[in-house]
Scaffold this motif. Structure first.
Motif, mmCIF file in Angstrom:
data_model
loop_
_atom_site.group_PDB
_atom_site.id
_atom_site.type_symbol
_atom_site.label_atom_id
_atom_site.label_comp_id
_atom_site.label_asym_id
_atom_site.label_seq_id
_atom_site.Cartn_x
_atom_site.Cartn_y
_atom_site.Cartn_z
ATOM 1 N N VAL A 134 3.678 6.114 -0.399
ATOM 2 C CA VAL A 134 4.563 6.229 0.758
ATOM 3 C C VAL A 134 3.761 6.414 2.035
ATOM 4 C CG1 VAL A 134 6.302 7.715 1.854
ATOM 5 C CG2 VAL A 134 6.558 7.047 -0.548
ATOM 6 N N ASP A 135 2.722 7.253 1.992
ATOM 7 C CA ASP A 135 1.885 7.461 3.176
ATOM 8 C C ASP A 135 1.214 6.162 3.617
ATOM 9 O OD1 ASP A 135 2.524 10.132 3.201
ATOM 10 O OD2 ASP A 135 0.662 10.802 2.248
ATOM 11 N N ALA A 136 0.747 5.352 2.649
ATOM 12 C CA ALA A 136 0.097 4.081 2.982
ATOM 13 C C ALA A 136 1.084 3.119 3.630
ATOM 14 C CB ALA A 136 -0.499 3.453 1.718
ATOM 15 N N ILE A 137 2.316 3.087 3.144
ATOM 16 C CA ILE A 137 3.340 2.214 3.733
ATOM 17 C C ILE A 137 3.622 2.647 5.171
ATOM 18 C CG2 ILE A 137 5.744 1.464 3.583
ATOM 19 C CD1 ILE A 137 5.522 1.806 0.525
ATOM 20 N N ARG A 138 3.705 3.941 5.385
ATOM 21 C CA ARG A 138 3.970 4.436 6.732
ATOM 22 C C ARG A 138 2.839 4.104 7.699
ATOM 23 N NH1 ARG A 138 5.891 10.636 5.381
ATOM 24 N NH2 ARG A 138 8.143 10.270 5.193
ATOM 25 N N GLU A 139 1.610 4.236 7.214
ATOM 26 C CA GLU A 139 0.452 4.075 8.096
ATOM 27 C C GLU A 139 0.082 2.615 8.346
ATOM 28 O OE1 GLU A 139 -2.657 6.320 6.283
ATOM 29 O OE2 GLU A 139 -1.522 8.209 6.329
ATOM 30 N N LYS A 140 0.123 1.805 7.276
ATOM 31 C CA LYS A 140 -0.386 0.434 7.385
ATOM 32 C C LYS A 140 0.641 -0.640 7.063
ATOM 33 C CE LYS A 140 -5.009 1.968 5.971
ATOM 34 N NZ LYS A 140 -6.099 1.792 4.970
ATOM 35 N N GLY A 141 1.800 -0.248 6.543
ATOM 36 C CA GLY A 141 2.770 -1.221 6.076
ATOM 37 C C GLY A 141 2.571 -1.477 4.586
ATOM 38 N N LEU A 142 3.517 -2.190 4.005
ATOM 39 C CA LEU A 142 3.471 -2.521 2.581
ATOM 40 C C LEU A 142 2.949 -3.942 2.413
ATOM 41 C CD1 LEU A 142 4.096 -2.050 -0.401
ATOM 42 C CD2 LEU A 142 6.483 -2.650 0.070
ATOM 43 N N ARG A 143 1.809 -4.071 1.699
ATOM 44 C CA ARG A 143 1.233 -5.392 1.455
ATOM 45 C C ARG A 143 1.670 -5.898 0.085
ATOM 46 N NH1 ARG A 143 -5.181 -7.148 0.834
ATOM 47 N NH2 ARG A 143 -4.772 -9.383 0.553
ATOM 48 N N VAL A 144 2.177 -7.120 0.051
ATOM 49 C CA VAL A 144 2.521 -7.797 -1.200
ATOM 50 C C VAL A 144 1.888 -9.172 -1.172
ATOM 51 C CG1 VAL A 144 4.378 -8.831 -2.556
ATOM 52 C CG2 VAL A 144 4.649 -6.542 -1.631
ATOM 53 N N GLU A 145 1.103 -9.474 -2.197
ATOM 54 C CA GLU A 145 0.458 -10.778 -2.301
ATOM 55 C C GLU A 145 0.771 -11.402 -3.658
ATOM 56 O OE1 GLU A 145 -3.779 -10.793 -2.713
ATOM 57 O OE2 GLU A 145 -3.839 -8.691 -3.332
ATOM 58 N N GLY A 146 0.588 -12.718 -3.711
ATOM 59 C CA GLY A 146 0.822 -13.416 -4.968
ATOM 60 C C GLY A 146 1.644 -14.661 -4.768
ATOM 61 N N ALA A 147 2.595 -14.867 -5.666
ATOM 62 C CA ALA A 147 3.350 -16.118 -5.698
ATOM 63 C C ALA A 147 4.162 -16.360 -4.423
ATOM 64 C CB ALA A 147 4.275 -16.131 -6.913
ATOM 65 N N SER A 148 4.530 -15.289 -3.719
ATOM 66 C CA SER A 148 5.324 -15.450 -2.499
ATOM 67 C C SER A 148 4.461 -15.520 -1.246
ATOM 68 C CB SER A 148 6.305 -14.285 -2.357
ATOM 69 O OG SER A 148 5.614 -13.061 -2.181
ATOM 70 N N GLY A 149 3.136 -15.492 -1.411
ATOM 71 C CA GLY A 149 2.240 -15.485 -0.265
ATOM 72 C C GLY A 149 1.560 -14.133 -0.133
ATOM 73 N N ASP A 150 1.044 -13.871 1.045
ATOM 74 C CA ASP A 150 0.345 -12.607 1.311
ATOM 75 C C ASP A 150 0.878 -12.063 2.622
ATOM 76 O OD1 ASP A 150 -1.385 -10.503 1.737
ATOM 77 O OD2 ASP A 150 -3.183 -11.587 1.141
ATOM 78 N N MET A 152 0.554 -2.966 -9.422
ATOM 79 C CA MET A 152 0.071 -2.272 -8.236
ATOM 80 C C MET A 152 -1.447 -2.399 -8.150
ATOM 81 S SD MET A 152 2.736 -1.192 -6.675
ATOM 82 C CE MET A 152 1.811 -0.339 -5.375
ATOM 83 N N LYS A 153 -1.940 -2.785 -6.975
ATOM 84 C CA LYS A 153 -3.377 -2.838 -6.718
ATOM 85 C C LYS A 153 -3.897 -1.518 -6.160
ATOM 86 C CE LYS A 153 -4.038 -7.168 -7.851
ATOM 87 N NZ LYS A 153 -4.889 -7.541 -9.001
ATOM 88 N N GLY A 154 -2.986 -0.728 -5.659
ATOM 89 C CA GLY A 154 -3.329 0.563 -5.067
ATOM 90 C C GLY A 154 -2.188 1.008 -4.183
ATOM 91 N N PRO A 155 -2.269 2.192 -3.580
ATOM 92 C CA PRO A 155 -1.208 2.645 -2.682
ATOM 93 C C PRO A 155 -0.944 1.636 -1.561
ATOM 94 C CG PRO A 155 -2.718 4.434 -3.159
ATOM 95 C CD PRO A 155 -3.341 3.195 -3.717
ATOM 96 N N GLY A 156 0.313 1.264 -1.396
ATOM 97 C CA GLY A 156 0.678 0.329 -0.336
ATOM 98 C C GLY A 156 0.314 -1.112 -0.593
ATOM 99 N N HIS A 157 -0.021 -1.466 -1.839
ATOM 100 C CA HIS A 157 -0.508 -2.827 -2.124
ATOM 101 C C HIS A 157 -0.053 -3.267 -3.517
ATOM 102 C CE1 HIS A 157 -4.231 -5.711 -2.384
ATOM 103 N NE2 HIS A 157 -3.076 -6.358 -2.406
ATOM 104 N N ALA A 158 0.801 -4.280 -3.570
ATOM 105 C CA ALA A 158 1.309 -4.823 -4.830
ATOM 106 C C ALA A 158 0.985 -6.303 -4.938
ATOM 107 C CB ALA A 158 2.816 -4.611 -4.940
ATOM 108 N N HIS A 159 0.993 -6.801 -6.172
ATOM 109 C CA HIS A 159 0.713 -8.213 -6.450
ATOM 110 C C HIS A 159 1.721 -8.713 -7.469
ATOM 111 C CE1 HIS A 159 -1.184 -11.591 -8.640
ATOM 112 N NE2 HIS A 159 -1.728 -11.870 -7.480
ATOM 113 N N HIS A 160 2.123 -9.986 -7.331
ATOM 114 C CA HIS A 160 2.966 -10.568 -8.381
ATOM 115 C C HIS A 160 2.526 -11.998 -8.678
ATOM 116 C CE1 HIS A 160 5.975 -12.880 -5.755
ATOM 117 N NE2 HIS A 160 5.299 -12.189 -4.880
ATOM 118 N N ASN A 161 2.556 -12.326 -9.976
ATOM 119 C CA ASN A 161 2.038 -13.612 -10.447
ATOM 120 C C ASN A 161 3.042 -14.741 -10.361
ATOM 121 O OD1 ASN A 161 -0.590 -12.730 -11.293
ATOM 122 N ND2 ASN A 161 0.411 -11.678 -12.998
ATOM 123 N N GLY A 162 4.321 -14.422 -10.394
ATOM 124 C CA GLY A 162 5.345 -15.466 -10.400
ATOM 125 C C GLY A 162 6.531 -15.060 -9.563
#
Length: 307
Positions: A37-53, A133-143
């Motif tokens: 939650v702290d990472a999302i507040r400070e830097k935003g939520l990063r999602v990378e993978g099938a939908s882009g980055d 999850m790659k770490g706080p505030g960072h997720a990845h999805h394959n499909g």
């Protein structure tokens, strides 16, 4: 639309980022993982993978009381967090706001219904995302396959289409169903086929398929789940469960089910609502489920050594 997501793990992060991207919706991310939650507040939520980055700014909190008057509440916690999430959803949403339960396995919607009543509840069934999850505030999805939505009490309603359209604005491919319970069981059959056996053996989905010993257990899990579904009167779109789960597995040979990922991390997994759901439901309709029962017992024995 103001959307509150309770449980922003791997899949919940994918939901939150895509729904909030480019200001499509006012999204609140709610989770007990403070660093996340702290990472999302400070830097935003990063999602990378099938939908882009993408990195998306949104509101995030560990306290559900911070959120009021949501138009839609999504319960995306794991099974053991559903009860608390249901109670929070009552405080977060508007009095008539639908509550959408999206979990693996079986039983979560019933837990929510005990708190809020079935008329408020929609069910979501997703597949083919392979999120981690790659770490706080960072997720990845394959499909990025389909999200399937339906009313818990059945029927095609105007609010169901409204919720479906909200997801479509986030880039999701959405299908709506008059009877969502059929889709829940079709996914459950696939989940119990690979989740338990993969967690016990450490094998990926494709490795289970190519290992005769592991495959015999996985196929038996599928067959038992299919027999229970039929005895419960669930209408399925296939009559050969082993072929069905084999074709499903061939699409994701390198995947590690979430149950395996939990065990690799030394965490207790969602055993009770996946493989554990088959003996529980089988007992209600007089269907024996010896293989799933043994798989569950072995999983529980393995987890007894986890902290």
């Amino acid at each position: 639309m103001k959307i509150a997501i309770i449980g922003v793990g791997a899949m919940g992060s994918v939901y939150a980022a895509l729904l909030a991207d480019q200001g499509k919706h006012d999204v609140w991310a709610i989770d007990t993982w403070k660093e996340h939650v702290d990472a999302i507040r400070e830097k935003g939520l990063r999602v990378e993978g099938a939908s882009g980055d993408r990195t998306v700014r949104m509101n995030a909190t560990t306290n559900p009381a911070d959120v009021k008057d949501a138009d839609l509440v999504i319960v995306a916690t794991k099974y053991d967090g559903v009860g608390a999430a249901a109670k929070a959803a009552l405080q977060i949403g508007k009095p008539d706001a639908p509550i959408l339960a999206i979990q693996n396995g079986l039983g979560s919607a019933d837990i929510v219904a005990d708190v809020v009543g079935s008329k408020r509840i929609m069910l979501g069934v997703v597949g083919g995302f392979g999120a981690s999850m790659k770490g706080p505030g960072h997720a990845h999805h394959n499909g990025m396959e389909f999200l399937r939505l339906g009313e818990m009490d059945g029927g095609m309603t105007p609010r169901l289409e409204t919720v479906a359209e909200a997801w479509r604005k986030g880039g999701f491919k959405v299908l709506t169903f008059d009877d969502i319970h059929k889709m829940v069981w079709e996914k459950l059959i696939c989940n119990c086929t690979y989740s338990g056996p993969c967690a016990l053996t450490g094998l990926r989905v494709g490795e289970v398929q190519s290992n005769p010993s592991a495959l015999s257990i996985a196929a038996a899990c599928a067959h038992e789940a299919y027999q229970v579904a039929r005895a419960k009167g669930i209408t399925l779109d296939f009559d050969d469960p082993v072929r069905y789960v084999r074709e499903f597995g061939q699409k994701i040979p390198g995947a590690r089910p979430s149950m395996l990922l939990d065990h690799l991390a030394g965490r207790r997994a969602e055993v009770d609502n996946i493989n554990g759901a088959i003996p529980r439901e089988g007992a209600k309709v007089g269907i024996a489920t010896p293989v799933n029962s043994v798989v569950v017992a072995l999983l529980k024995a393995k987890e007894s050594g986890f902290k």
